[in-house]
Motif scaffolding. Structure first.
Motif, PDB file in Angstrom:
ATOM      1  N   LEU A 121      -0.678   2.193 -14.291  1.00  0.00           N
ATOM      2  CA  LEU A 121      -0.176   3.645 -14.600  1.00  0.00           C
ATOM      3  C   LEU A 121       1.129   3.917 -15.817  1.00  0.00           C
ATOM      4  O   LEU A 121       1.840   4.544 -16.373  1.00  0.00           O
ATOM      5  N   LEU A 122       1.595   2.671 -16.500  1.00  0.00           N
ATOM      6  CA  LEU A 122       2.472   2.428 -17.183  1.00  0.00           C
ATOM      7  C   LEU A 122       1.891   1.996 -18.593  1.00  0.00           C
ATOM      8  O   LEU A 122       0.885   2.040 -18.745  1.00  0.00           O
ATOM      9  N   PRO A 123       2.678   2.704 -19.410  1.00  0.00           N
ATOM     10  CA  PRO A 123       1.387   2.693 -20.694  1.00  0.00           C
ATOM     11  C   PRO A 123       0.798   1.322 -21.668  1.00  0.00           C
ATOM     12  O   PRO A 123       0.505   1.375 -22.207  1.00  0.00           O
ATOM     13  N   LYS A 124       2.130   0.249 -21.061  1.00  0.00           N
ATOM     14  CA  LYS A 124       1.000  -1.281 -21.539  1.00  0.00           C
ATOM     15  C   LYS A 124       1.600  -1.075 -22.528  1.00  0.00           C
ATOM     16  O   LYS A 124       0.727  -2.305 -23.185  1.00  0.00           O
ATOM     17  N   THR A 125       2.657  -0.997 -22.494  1.00  0.00           N
ATOM     18  CA  THR A 125       2.865  -1.396 -24.476  1.00  0.00           C
ATOM     19  C   THR A 125       4.069  -2.432 -24.459  1.00  0.00           C
ATOM     20  O   THR A 125       4.650  -3.258 -25.386  1.00  0.00           O
ATOM     21  N   ASN A 126       4.561  -2.529 -23.822  1.00  0.00           N
ATOM     22  CA  ASN A 126       5.554  -4.158 -23.574  1.00  0.00           C
ATOM     23  C   ASN A 126       6.659  -3.677 -24.471  1.00  0.00           C
ATOM     24  O   ASN A 126       7.399  -4.827 -24.831  1.00  0.00           O
ATOM     25  N   CYS A 127       7.331  -2.628 -24.583  1.00  0.00           N
ATOM     26  CA  CYS A 127       8.452  -1.835 -25.357  1.00  0.00           C
ATOM     27  C   CYS A 127       9.872  -2.618 -24.774  1.00  0.00           C
ATOM     28  O   CYS A 127      10.659  -2.649 -26.062  1.00  0.00           O
ATOM     29  N   GLY A 128      10.032  -2.350 -24.108  1.00  0.00           N
ATOM     30  CA  GLY A 128      10.790  -3.113 -23.613  1.00  0.00           C
ATOM     31  C   GLY A 128      12.560  -1.898 -23.147  1.00  0.00           C
ATOM     32  O   GLY A 128      14.060  -2.583 -22.880  1.00  0.00           O
ATOM     33  N   GLU A 129      12.189  -0.858 -23.386  1.00  0.00           N
ATOM     34  CA  GLU A 129      13.547   0.452 -23.280  1.00  0.00           C
ATOM     35  C   GLU A 129      13.506  -0.145 -21.479  1.00  0.00           C
ATOM     36  O   GLU A 129      14.252   0.444 -21.517  1.00  0.00           O
ATOM     37  N   CYS A 130      12.349  -0.415 -20.685  1.00  0.00           N
ATOM     38  CA  CYS A 130      13.034  -0.235 -19.599  1.00  0.00           C
ATOM     39  C   CYS A 130      14.237  -1.680 -19.055  1.00  0.00           C
ATOM     40  O   CYS A 130      14.763  -1.350 -17.918  1.00  0.00           O
ATOM     41  N   GLY A 131      14.137  -1.925 -19.867  1.00  0.00           N
ATOM     42  CA  GLY A 131      15.235  -3.135 -19.833  1.00  0.00           C
ATOM     43  C   GLY A 131      14.316  -4.430 -19.443  1.00  0.00           C
ATOM     44  O   GLY A 131      14.829  -5.767 -19.010  1.00  0.00           O
ATOM     45  N   GLN A 132      13.060  -4.108 -19.433  1.00  0.00           N
ATOM     46  CA  GLN A 132      12.418  -5.726 -18.575  1.00  0.00           C
ATOM     47  C   GLN A 132      11.172  -5.675 -20.351  1.00  0.00           C
ATOM     48  O   GLN A 132      11.442  -5.419 -21.017  1.00  0.00           O
ATOM     49  N   ALA A 133      10.731  -7.470 -19.807  1.00  0.00           N
ATOM     50  CA  ALA A 133       9.963  -7.773 -21.109  1.00  0.00           C
ATOM     51  C   ALA A 133       8.395  -6.853 -21.210  1.00  0.00           C
ATOM     52  O   ALA A 133       8.191  -6.917 -22.466  1.00  0.00           O
ATOM     53  N   THR A 134       8.651  -6.811 -20.107  1.00  0.00           N
ATOM     54  CA  THR A 134       7.031  -6.579 -20.284  1.00  0.00           C
ATOM     55  C   THR A 134       6.743  -5.957 -19.129  1.00  0.00           C
ATOM     56  O   THR A 134       8.068  -5.446 -17.927  1.00  0.00           O
ATOM     57  N   CYS A 135       5.489  -4.332 -19.286  1.00  0.00           N
ATOM     58  CA  CYS A 135       4.729  -3.534 -18.035  1.00  0.00           C
ATOM     59  C   CYS A 135       4.524  -3.974 -16.657  1.00  0.00           C
ATOM     60  O   CYS A 135       4.987  -3.822 -15.605  1.00  0.00           O
ATOM     61  N   LEU A 136       4.471  -5.421 -16.747  1.00  0.00           N
ATOM     62  CA  LEU A 136       3.624  -6.172 -15.345  1.00  0.00           C
ATOM     63  C   LEU A 136       5.407  -7.204 -15.072  1.00  0.00           C
ATOM     64  O   LEU A 136       5.133  -6.545 -13.805  1.00  0.00           O
ATOM     65  N   LEU A 137       6.484  -6.927 -15.307  1.00  0.00           N
ATOM     66  CA  LEU A 137       7.638  -7.862 -14.986  1.00  0.00           C
ATOM     67  C   LEU A 137       8.027  -6.525 -14.275  1.00  0.00           C
ATOM     68  O   LEU A 137       8.378  -6.216 -13.335  1.00  0.00           O
ATOM     69  N   PHE A 138       8.010  -5.222 -14.708  1.00  0.00           N
ATOM     70  CA  PHE A 138       8.597  -3.828 -14.506  1.00  0.00           C
ATOM     71  C   PHE A 138       7.983  -3.607 -13.261  1.00  0.00           C
ATOM     72  O   PHE A 138       8.451  -3.278 -12.400  1.00  0.00           O
ATOM     73  N   SER A 139       6.451  -4.076 -13.456  1.00  0.00           N
ATOM     74  CA  SER A 139       5.963  -3.691 -11.695  1.00  0.00           C
ATOM     75  C   SER A 139       6.552  -4.322 -10.286  1.00  0.00           C
ATOM     76  O   SER A 139       6.026  -3.705  -9.479  1.00  0.00           O
ATOM     77  N   CYS A 152      10.874   3.898 -16.095  1.00  0.00           N
ATOM     78  CA  CYS A 152      10.319   3.315 -17.308  1.00  0.00           C
ATOM     79  C   CYS A 152      10.526   4.964 -17.742  1.00  0.00           C
ATOM     80  O   CYS A 152       9.685   5.928 -17.656  1.00  0.00           O
ATOM     81  N   PRO A 153      11.279   4.943 -19.074  1.00  0.00           N
ATOM     82  CA  PRO A 153      11.048   6.094 -19.739  1.00  0.00           C
ATOM     83  C   PRO A 153       9.609   6.352 -20.740  1.00  0.00           C
ATOM     84  O   PRO A 153       9.653   8.069 -20.875  1.00  0.00           O
ATOM     85  N   ARG A 154       8.767   5.785 -20.923  1.00  0.00           N
ATOM     86  CA  ARG A 154       7.483   6.480 -21.949  1.00  0.00           C
ATOM     87  C   ARG A 154       6.578   6.934 -20.431  1.00  0.00           C
ATOM     88  O   ARG A 154       5.145   7.559 -21.203  1.00  0.00           O
ATOM     89  N   ILE A 155       6.714   6.220 -19.448  1.00  0.00           N
ATOM     90  CA  ILE A 155       5.680   7.028 -18.288  1.00  0.00           C
ATOM     91  C   ILE A 155       5.351   8.657 -18.194  1.00  0.00           C
ATOM     92  O   ILE A 155       6.021   9.207 -19.193  1.00  0.00           O
TER      93      ILE A 155
HETATM   94  S1  SF4 Z   1       9.578   1.441 -20.654  1.00  0.00           S
HETATM   95 FE1  SF4 Z   1       9.130  -0.358 -19.467  1.00  0.00          FE
HETATM   96  S2  SF4 Z   1       7.845  -0.465 -18.089  1.00  0.00           S
HETATM   97 FE2  SF4 Z   1       7.828   1.591 -19.631  1.00  0.00          FE
HETATM   98  S3  SF4 Z   1       5.771   0.520 -21.451  1.00  0.00           S
HETATM   99 FE3  SF4 Z   1       7.812   0.146 -22.075  1.00  0.00          FE
HETATM  100  S4  SF4 Z   1       8.051  -2.141 -20.877  1.00  0.00           S
HETATM  101 FE4  SF4 Z   1       6.223  -0.720 -19.832  1.00  0.00          FE
END
Ligand code: SF4
Length: 175
Positions: A121-139, A152-155
């Protein structure tokens, strides 16, 4: 009342004494083994062992293990947080014991949310804006109850609602 008193020991994890987080062992004055399947039924443990009985909970990223004579908690900020969790658990234990005739004991772990269902359900961009290195780590942190969909500010709004609906299907405990 089943559990009256406990003695707290705080220590740094032996694997790395420089860790900032603390672990806690509470040695229980009473044997609470009999209540553990009832406590599991009420709170929905993430792991359960029948013999000897023990149940595990994951709350806000802390792992809490309840044994007949000991409660172990990891990843604590300080002793005050340990006290807060133990007071909450003592109340849950004593309430489950008092209401045991109305509770069907559970000898299995409760179903848990899965990181792969969340990451879809995440954008899966691994952008790091949430403070986590990857979307999977955030999950992974979401299913542990450390973070929520709003982290996640991008969801998209739709996927945020879907994630909240998905997470609401599982028991969620708080202290
Ligand atoms: S903010 Fe975090 S969870 Fe959301 S897309 Fe970026 S890395 Fe993934």
């Amino acid at each position: 009342m089943l559990l009256n008193r406990y003695r707290i020991e705080m220590f740094r994890p032996a694997c790395n004494a420089s860790f900032q987080s603390l672990n806690c062992h509470a040695q229980l004055e009473e044997d609470i083994g009999e209540v553990i399947p009832y406590l599991n039924a009420v709170l929905g443990g993430t792991g359960f062992t029948r013999e000897p009985p023990s149940v595990m909970f994951r709350v806000h990223g802390r792992l809490i293990a309840v044994h007949p004579r000991k409660i172990a908690i990891n990843a604590l900020n300080d002793a005050e947080e340990a006290e807060k969790i133990l007071r909450w658990l003592q109340q849950e234990i004593n309430e489950a014991w008092e209401r045991r005739e109305a509770i069907t004991p559970s000898y299995a772990a409760a179903p848990r949310p899965q990181p792969m269902a969340v990451v879809k359900l995440l954008p899966k961009t691994n952008c790091g804006e949430c403070g986590q290195a990857t979307c999977l780590l955030f999950s992974t942190l979401v299913v542990q109850g450390v973070l929520g969909a709003e982290g996640c500010p991008r969801i998209s709004r739709g996927n945020r609602e879907r994630m909240e609906e998905y997470l609401a299907r599982f028991p969620r405990i708080d202290y």
